[in-house]
Design an enzyme around this catalytic site. Structure first.
Site, mmCIF file in Angstrom:
data_model
loop_
_atom_site.group_PDB
_atom_site.id
_atom_site.type_symbol
_atom_site.label_atom_id
_atom_site.label_comp_id
_atom_site.label_asym_id
_atom_site.label_seq_id
_atom_site.Cartn_x
_atom_site.Cartn_y
_atom_site.Cartn_z
ATOM 1 C CG HIS A 148 -1.819 -1.174 1.294
ATOM 2 N ND1 HIS A 148 -3.054 -1.173 0.692
ATOM 3 C CD2 HIS A 148 -1.673 -2.401 1.849
ATOM 4 C CE1 HIS A 148 -3.639 -2.358 0.888
ATOM 5 N NE2 HIS A 148 -2.815 -3.114 1.593
ATOM 6 C CG LEU A 149 3.257 1.964 -2.967
ATOM 7 C CD1 LEU A 149 3.750 2.038 -4.409
ATOM 8 C CD2 LEU A 149 4.432 1.844 -2.008
ATOM 9 C CG ASN A 151 -6.251 0.037 0.032
ATOM 10 O OD1 ASN A 151 -5.178 0.049 -0.551
ATOM 11 N ND2 ASN A 151 -6.353 -0.203 1.322
ATOM 12 C CG HIS A 163 -3.520 -10.704 3.312
ATOM 13 N ND1 HIS A 163 -4.790 -11.207 3.251
ATOM 14 C CD2 HIS A 163 -3.618 -9.389 2.994
ATOM 15 C CE1 HIS A 163 -5.627 -10.245 2.906
ATOM 16 N NE2 HIS A 163 -4.936 -9.132 2.740
ATOM 17 C CG ASP A 212 -1.253 -6.264 3.823
ATOM 18 O OD1 ASP A 212 -1.480 -5.209 3.192
ATOM 19 O OD2 ASP A 212 -2.089 -6.806 4.553
#
Lengths: 432, 362
Positions: free
Chosen positions: A62-63, A94, A236, A309
């Site tokens: 998630h950047l 997201n 995950h 993650d």
């Protein structure tokens, strides 16, 4: 200006084998030009005693850009990636706005051009990740997306998931099949849950998420993979039950793959005893039994990839009650060292989980996770297995500091990283 | 000990000490001027992030009867939810100068988080479903003053265990003090997989309240909430009363010495019939009364453990040399409550666990 670099006397490990050799990189073309012994170049980097590996590929980061740049940006996240040895990361959709249109994907790709690693955008399965209307998958595929996921939310409706698989599976893909990646969580069973449901959630009075919420969706999507024949990737994995089901599905020849995170093979729900939200993550940290099952899945090939993650959150957002704090933890810089320190796997098998296996799932095999041989892209991680270090959130490259491994002593660290021939990490420090 | 977050923080000796102090303070509360200067000059903040009148009033009264200065920081939980970090909240409160924080919050663990950001004493006055340690202590105190030592006694906790901080604290304290704890309730409202152990403590889960009603010493009934029906944890309130309520008929089967407890507020006719709640066996009012003295003991212990005699000795030396005169400033520092005369001051500050004051020195 052309420049050449030679990595001298390193131990080269890739899917082709394990040998001592020199590697010459041409920085202008970004390619490996020579592999052999006694090679020379304008710049020499002594790699004796070090492992030279294809750069790592992270299927799950998630950047936070666009939308949550206070916690991470594509640039800072790519610095963390470079320090972790990753030369490609798959950015989760997201963001805000969500990556559910070609324009947002192109925005991410554009920002990714300045990054220290390849930014491979995934895109949402549904508009706004709401599970109600399919995203324009054909257009997104054209923009370069290969992985579709509503990560953060699982697709709750079985019919909708079936439709998504059928539609995506039938699109013209230029020979690189699409993958639908699932965040496995039946929300009807996890509502109000903030940690694993078990003796610790009971004692702490925190709402629990039973393992079966994950197991049920894995079971459903295995059947949908059978129905549609389209590749489902399970994100995950955290439960013994889901690992067992993926193992059985693979034995049955179904098109499924899976990833596991370092925190799910190192931490348990007991970590939540102090109510520190740094240990809040979805899926939640589970029991020692589940940790052992995830490790077994990594060892026997059931789980294809270690994915981080990586989920940056600002200190203030984590400084809330366990109920209110957002889930997620940093992962890029600690992933390899945790795996090397905690997993008893042959080095080649370990590197497979970081390199060519995830590269294949992400559709990046032509230039990531490749063999270290002339004519291949110079995406390389040079690992110092002897390096012993202590995790400090303040020293990580991410803007956020939410590592659950603060103070942990680890063995092994990536010393140099080359992305497209450019040295982006030199002696543990990013070069830009 | 400078925080009370959970019953787990207490050793058996700690509990005994608090019980002894509670006895002393209960004696103080029976006096015509039910106040001691033990915590004069200390500031206690009631940090209540969840509506509470009963617990807050009890703590408030306890602090004032120890002559502490009391201020209330009553914010809806929303102020923490809506962006202000716990650290900012604690620093805001701490900036006012504070010796102890009494914290109530709808989410588990917030008192623990607060304690990490302050050197002030922290008392958990209820955090979500997690713990409510002073409730357990006052329940134990109430039992000590009625049926005596609970070691070996059979205590039944009945009702919504899963969502109850009172259950978590009481199971821990009752087992710690040697009671045999039985648990009964709809299995949708018990922690999953519990049968012989709950929250890490040994318990016996019984399916039928009727099977044990004649053999228990204590029936501890928990409040049931209507929203459990919408959550499919219960078919109906009627069914709940039929299966798990302490009805008049059931209460009639209890041993003659057995007692009935409830943390309040009670739902008459649901978990407990009105006539049972008002019966001789009911300790419900006694529990509330015990709350003040037990909370005085907790705050006293946190803000000056072992210094009770020293405090009394230092408090007002003039009172010793000039008996009969009013203590300088008296209680004016707190700005409320009656001014004590020196005789009362001298004597009222004497009680300790070892030598509870039985009579005035005059």
């Amino acid at each position: 200006m052309s420049q050449t670099i030679v990595l001298k006397d390193g131990r080269l490990i890739d899917y082709a084998g394990d040998r001592i050799a020199d590697v010459v990189i041409d920085t202008s073309s970004g390619m490996i030009t020579e592999v052999g012994t006694g090679l020379a170049a304008e710049t020499e980097i002594d790699c004796e005693g070090l492992v030279v590996s294809p750069g790592f590929v992270d299927l799950h980061v998630h950047l936070r850009e666009p939308g949550l740049e206070a916690a991470e940006t594509i640039l800072t996240g790519s610095r963390a990636a470079a320090r972790g040895g990753f030369t490609a990361v798959v950015a989760m959709p997201n963001t805000n706005p969500a990556m559910d249109s070609a324009s947002v994907v192109e925005q991410v790709l554009a920002a990714g051009r300045q990054a220290l690693c390849e930014i491979s955008p995934s895109a949402a399965i549904s508009i706004g990740r709401n599970g109600e209307q399919l995203s324009p998958m054909g257009e997104l595929l054209g923009a370069g997306v290969r992985i579709f996921t509503d990560d953060g939310n699982g697709v709750q409706d079985a019919r909708f998931m079936r439709r998504a698989l059928e539609y995506a599976g039938g699109l013209p893909n230029g020979g690189s099949p699409v993958v639908l990646a699932q965040h496995c969580e039946v929300e009807a069973l996890t509502e109000g849950g903030v940690m694993h449901e078990g003796e610790w959630s009971a004692k702490l009075g925190l709402g629990g998420q039973p393992s079966e919420a994950e197991d049920l969706m894995v079971m459903r999507d295995i059947t949908l993979a059978r129905l549609t024949g389209v590749h489902v990737h399970f994100q995950h994995l955290s439960t013994a039950g889901s690992v067992a089901m993926v193992r059985a599905a693979k034995a049955g020849g179904l098109p499924v793959t899976a990833e596991a995170t370092p925190h799910h093979f190192t931490l348990t729900d007991a970590s939540c005893a102090g109510f520190d939200p740094v240990f809040k993550v979805h899926p939640p940290l589970r029991t020692a039994h589940d940790v052992a099952a995830v490790r077994a899945g990594l060892a026997d090939g059931t789980i294809d990839a270690i994915a981080t993650d990586h989920a940056p959150h600002t200190p203030e957002s984590k400084d809330r009650s366990f109920d209110d704090a957002p889930p997620g933890m940093l992962g890029l810089e600690t992933a390899f060292a945790l795996a090397y320190t905690e997993l008893e796997l042959p080095l080649t098998d370990l590197l497979a989980l970081f390199t060519w296996r995830p590269a294949a799932i992400a559709g990046l095999s032509d230039h990531q996770g490749s063999a270290l041989s002339p004519g291949r892209h110079a995406n390389i991680a040079v690992i110092d297995l002897e390096h012993r270090w202590t995790v400090r959130g303040d020293n990580l490259a991410s803007i956020a500091r939410n590592t659950p491994f603060e103070g942990r002593q680890l063995n092994g660290r990536v010393r140099h990283t080359f992305y497209r021939g450019e040295q982006v990490l030199a002696n543990f420090e990013v070069t830009r | 000990m400078n925080q009370l977050l959970s019953i787990d923080d207490l050793s058996v000796d700690d509990v005994e000490r608090l019980m002894e102090l509670s006895t002393s303070f209960a004696e103080v509360l029976r006096r015509s001027v039910p106040k001691v200067p033990a915590l004069r000059g200390k500031t206690v903040i009631m940090a209540f992030f969840e509506d509470s009148t009963r617990t807050r009033s009890s703590f408030d009264l306890a602090a004032r009867r120890l002559s502490a200065d009391v201020a209330t920081f009553a914010a809806g939980a929303s102020s923490l939810s809506k962006g202000e970090s716990i650290r900012d909240t604690v620093e805001t409160i701490s900036a006012m100068g504070v010796d102890a924080l009494v914290v109530r919050h709808p989410h588990p663990g917030v008192p623990a988080a607060i304690s990490r950001y302050t050197t002030a004493a922290v008392v958990n006055a209820g955090d979500g479903r997690h713990q409510h340690p002073t409730q357990a202590l006052l329940d134990l105190y109430t039992l000590r003053t009625t049926i005596g030592d609970i070691a070996g006694k059979r205590v039944l906790l009945c009702g919504d265990i899963l969502n109850s901080r009172v259950a978590r604290s009481n199971v821990a304290l009752f087992t710690k003090m040697g009671a045999e704890v039985l648990v009964c309730g709809p299995h949708t409202l018990l922690p999953p997989h519990s049968s012989t152990e709950m929250f890490g403590d040994p318990v016996q889960v019984v399916r039928s309240i009727d099977s044990v009603i004649g053999s228990i010493d204590v029936a501890y009934m928990l409040r049931i909430q209507n929203e459990r029906i919408a959550d499919a944890a219960l078919p109906s309130i009627r069914e709940y009363r039929t299966m798990y309520g302490l009805t008049v008929d059931r209460a009639a089967k209890m041993a003659s010495h057995a007692v009935v407890m409830h943390p309040g507020p009670i739902n008459r006719g649901v978990e407990i019939d009105a006539d049972v709640a008002d019966s001789e066996a009911s300790l419900i009012t006694a529990q509330v009364a015990a709350g003040v003295s037990v909370r005085m003991a907790v705050m006293y212990q946190l803000l000056g453990p072992g210094q009770f005699r020293d405090v009394s000795g230092d408090f007002d030396p003039d009172a010793v040399s000039n008996p009969g005169q009013r203590a300088p400033d008296g209680d004016a520092a707190t700005g409320d409550g009656p001014v004590l005369d020196s005789t009362q001051t001298l004597n009222l500050t004497e009680p300790t666990a070892a030598t509870p004051v039985q009579e005035t020195a005059s």
